[in-house]
Structures are given as C-alpha cells and as structure tokens.
Write a protein that holds these residues in place. Structure first.
Motif: not given
Ligand code: 5AD
Ligand code: SF4
Length: 447
Positions: A51-52, A164-165, A264, A305-306, A335-338, A340
C-alpha cells in the motif's frame, strides 16, 4: 509421513491477516503445522503489503534475514504472497534471489498444489494470474481458539481506482461472497463462542453489486443482525460516495450494529478529492457525517487522511485541518502520500517534497491527538457496555475490552468474564484507551 513446519509472517491489512489464516489451514492438509519460530521452519511465507513504500521496504529487509537463515539450512523454502508479490511477480527473484516461490492474491486456494510442485520439482515458481473469480473468498475464517471477536470477508477487490491506490491493480475487480454462505459462516462462528464479527472488504458498501445473489449490504447487515449469539457487528472499509441513506438507517435499527463507522475522507480539499478521483466533495462528506449523527447520536467516526498528494498546496492542507475541526474524528489514521507504480497519481506533476509531507503530517497528527483525547474524555462518567476480549496487557488483575464505539477500556475484573459483555463506568481517559469500574449489576446480555 513426518509433519513439516510452516512460519507465516503477515504484513499490512486485515485482509492479509485473514488470507494468512486461510493459507495455514490449506497447508495443514499438505503436512505443515504452523510454528511461531522462524528458525524451526521448513517453509517460510511472507504475506506482503504494497500500500505504501514503507511497507515494501520492511519486507525486503525481512527477506534479507531469512536469506541468512537459508544459508545455514539449505532445505528451507521461502515464498512471498500477497500484494507486493502480485505487483512484482517474476521481478521479485531479481531483488531476492533466495526466494523459491512468488504467488499472487488470487492464487491462495492453489497453495497446496503449488507447494506440492515446488517440493517435487525443486524449481522456483511464479503464480500471479488474476482470475475472474477469487476462489479463496469461499474459504471460511479460522479464528484463533478462545477468540471473542473475528473478521469475516464478505467481498474482495475494488473498482474505484482512487488515483493514489494500488489495490485495484493487485486485488482485481470487486467480487462479493454469496449471502447464504456468509450467514452460514457467522452462525458457525457464533456456535463456537464468537460474539463480535467485523465484516471485511475493500469497499463493503458495494457488497452485492457484483457476483453475489443480488442483495445489498443493508440486507446482509439485517440478516446477520438476526443470528443468535452475535452481539456486535462492525464493518470496514466504507467508501463515503457509496454510503446510502438505507445504510445510515441501519445504525439504530439493526440492534447489534455497533455505533462506529470508519469512513476514510482522505482530504478536505475539493480540488484534491477530485484529483484523487474520490467522487465526493468535502461538503458531501460533511452531509453524510451529519446524517450519521442524526440517525445515531454519539456514533464514533474514524477516518483515513493522506497528506502531500501531488499538487497539494498549503490551502488544500488547511482545508483538511478545517474538515477535521468540523467533524472532530474519534480517531484518524494519517499517511504521507507514497507513490505507487502503475497508479494515476504516479504520473501526476507537482509532487510534494518529503520535508513538506513530514511537516504536514506532524501538524495533522498533533491536531488529531487533541481531538482524540477530547472525544475519549467525553466518555468519563458514562456507563458503557464493554465486551471483554482478554486479560489486560499491563495489569494482571485487569481485563480489557471495547465499547460499542470501539474504545479500548481496561478495568479490574475476573478472567472468567472474558467473552461476556458487562457494564463499566468510565473514570479516566488516556490518549489511546479508557479506564473504568465494573458496575455492580455485572455481566449483562445486552445489545
Ligand atoms: N500513499 C499513502 N497512503 C495511501 N493509502 C492508500 N494508498 C496510499 C498511498 N499511495 C491510505 C489511504 C487508505 C489507507 C488504507 O491507506 O488513506 O484509506
Ligand atoms: Fe484503494 Fe480507493 Fe479502492 Fe479504497 S476505494 S481500495 S482507496 S481504490
């Protein structure tokens, strides 16, 4: 035939925890008993998460350790399953030459056959096809002995493609499990002493839209609400855009449905929500929150939250903080955006620097800590129904359980009460838990 030993290490979400239990159950038939000690294993499986980036890094470093073990013990076999395995496929061997097996998220049901072939032929294998059907969905949950609460998978996969996912690429399209099968499983769990089920899926709100017998999530909730012995129902995860008025109505109507929802939000900025492809605005989210609180006063609301999604500016981040102040979440995972590989956001410009992401996360988490404590403190003086899950980790005379709003409560009590619901008057609030005193009326069969 002599039994062999299997060590499974699980990373990531509850879906992976469930999958690991299924793997263990399947491989029991192939002569493997599970062990808690990797040093004793004949087969090590890492059930991985992607996921990250941080999750992936942890897995690579763990594999390095098992590599050393294999040098002392050449017959040891090492496999990787789950999301990172699905993502990397054959390429995983380049990163980790000690690996014997890479199997994907749709191949779990074939594990006995795959491990059998590995043992017989001795050659490393890759099995990462995504199928039309997720066969492992039908394998029942395997709760640990004495557990009071367990997860039940009701659907898998995701069709939403948030920018992002990586999940839709690694778990495939949404598929729901037939309702009769789920009810049958919940009935069996109740007979074995399970009192609380958490219905699990990447997007439980769209249950029944594909691949089941055409009933929706509210029908499922209502039916499970009628299973004798099940005192509590929870579910995770919900997508705000699919949270229907019918589902909101279930809170307060389906007696065992707990007064808690994980919903979320990801961001409080409409511009970012749009770029994320979330399908709602901040205002629409707030309307759902208001409707939930109207239907179920006092409901706990938690969220994800991202921070630092590509293009997120100070004003967008401020909008997220403003939404948090308005909602006052009971708890928040942030979470910090990561970035993918393969997702839409990976191709977006205007990436946010690591330093800014770190700083935004810190500000956000400081604010949430205030809100969480404030929400926890609002419980002081109230009497809550608490389902006792086990002995307390810190105090030997204490037991630990949860309120229906999903708060952890520690209090003095007999171990014989584990599995029972009791009334507890809340006396103290901490950042992550509550403390209380059991009411004289003691154990209660309450909803
Ligand atoms: N970067 C950061 N956070 C993420 N999430 C999902 N993908 C990413 C990403 N690329 C977080 C979202 C989701 C949770 C399970 O993980 O907030 O709801
Ligand atoms: Fe990922 Fe969005 Fe699906 Fe959740 S709903 S699994 S965040 S794509």
């Amino acid at each position: 035939m002599e039994r062999k030993k299997l060590y499974i290490q699980t990373f990531g979400c509850q879906m992976n925890v469930q999958d690991s239990e299924k793997m263990a159950a399947l491989l029991e038939g192939s002569g493997y008993d599970t062990t808690d000690d990797a040093d004793l294993a004949d087969l090590i499986i890492l059930n991985t998460c992607s996921i990250r980036e941080k999750a992936a890094q942890k897995i690579y470093s763990q594999l390095g350790r098992y590599h050393a073990l294999k040098e002392q013990k050449p017959h040891l076999r090492i496999g990787v399953g789950g999301c990172l395995a699905q993502q990397w496929g054959e390429r995983f061997f380049r990163r980790a030459p000690e690996l014997d097996l890479v199997f994907g998220t749709h191949q779990i049901h074939r594990l006995p056959e795959i491990v059998g072939a590995l043992e017989k032929e001795g050659e490393r294998r890759v099995e990462t096809d995504l199928c039309d059907r997720v066969h492992s969905l039908t394998i029942p949950a395997q709760p640990t002995a004495g557990a009071v609460s367990t997860f039940v998978t009701i659907m898998q996969g995701c069709d939403n493609f948030c920018a992002y996912c990586v999940v839709p690429y690694l778990r495939g399209r949404e598929e729901s499990r037939p309702m009769t099968e789920i009810i049958g499983e919940v009935e069996k769990l109740a007979e074995r002493g399970i009192r609380e089920v958490t219905l699990l899926g990447q997007n439980v709100n769209s249950y029944g839209q594909k691949g089941s017998d055409c009933r929706d999530f509210t029908d499922l909730l209502t039916a499970i609400g009628g299973v004798s012995g099940i005192e509590r129902i929870r579910f995770t995860t919900s997508h705000p855009k699919d949270l229907s008025p019918r589902l909101i109505d279930c809170f307060g109507k389906v007696a065992p449905l707990c007064e808690h929802i994980h919903l979320p939000v990801q961001s409080g900025s409409d511009r970012i929500l749009n770029a994320m492809n979330r399908g709602y605005t901040a205002e629409m989210y707030l309307e759902k929150v208001a409707a939930l609180r109207h239907a179920c006063p006092g409901i706990s609301i938690t969220s994800d939250v991202i921070v630092g999604f590509p293009g997120e500016e100070d004003a967008d981040f401020e909008a997220t903080l403003a939404l948090m102040r308005e909602v006052r979440f009971d708890n928040l995972f942030s979470f910090q955006y990561s970035e993918r590989e393969g997702t839409a956001a990976a191709a977006m410009n205007r990436k946010v620097s690591a330093g800014v992401k770190r700083e935004r996360l810190r500000i956000l988490q400081d604010l949430q800590a205030v809100h969480t404590l404030e929400r926890n403190r609002s419980s002081i003086g109230r009497t809550e129904a608490v389902l006792i899950e086990g002995p307390s980790k810190k105090e030997s005379r204490e037991v630990t359980g949860r309120t229906r709003g999903n708060r952890i409560v520690n209090f003095e009590g007999e171990k014989g009460l584990i599995g029972k619901t009791v009334f507890v008057r809340i006396t103290e609030a901490f950042p992550h838990s509550l403390r209380g005193e059991m009411e004289a009326k003691g154990a209660a069969d309450v909803h």
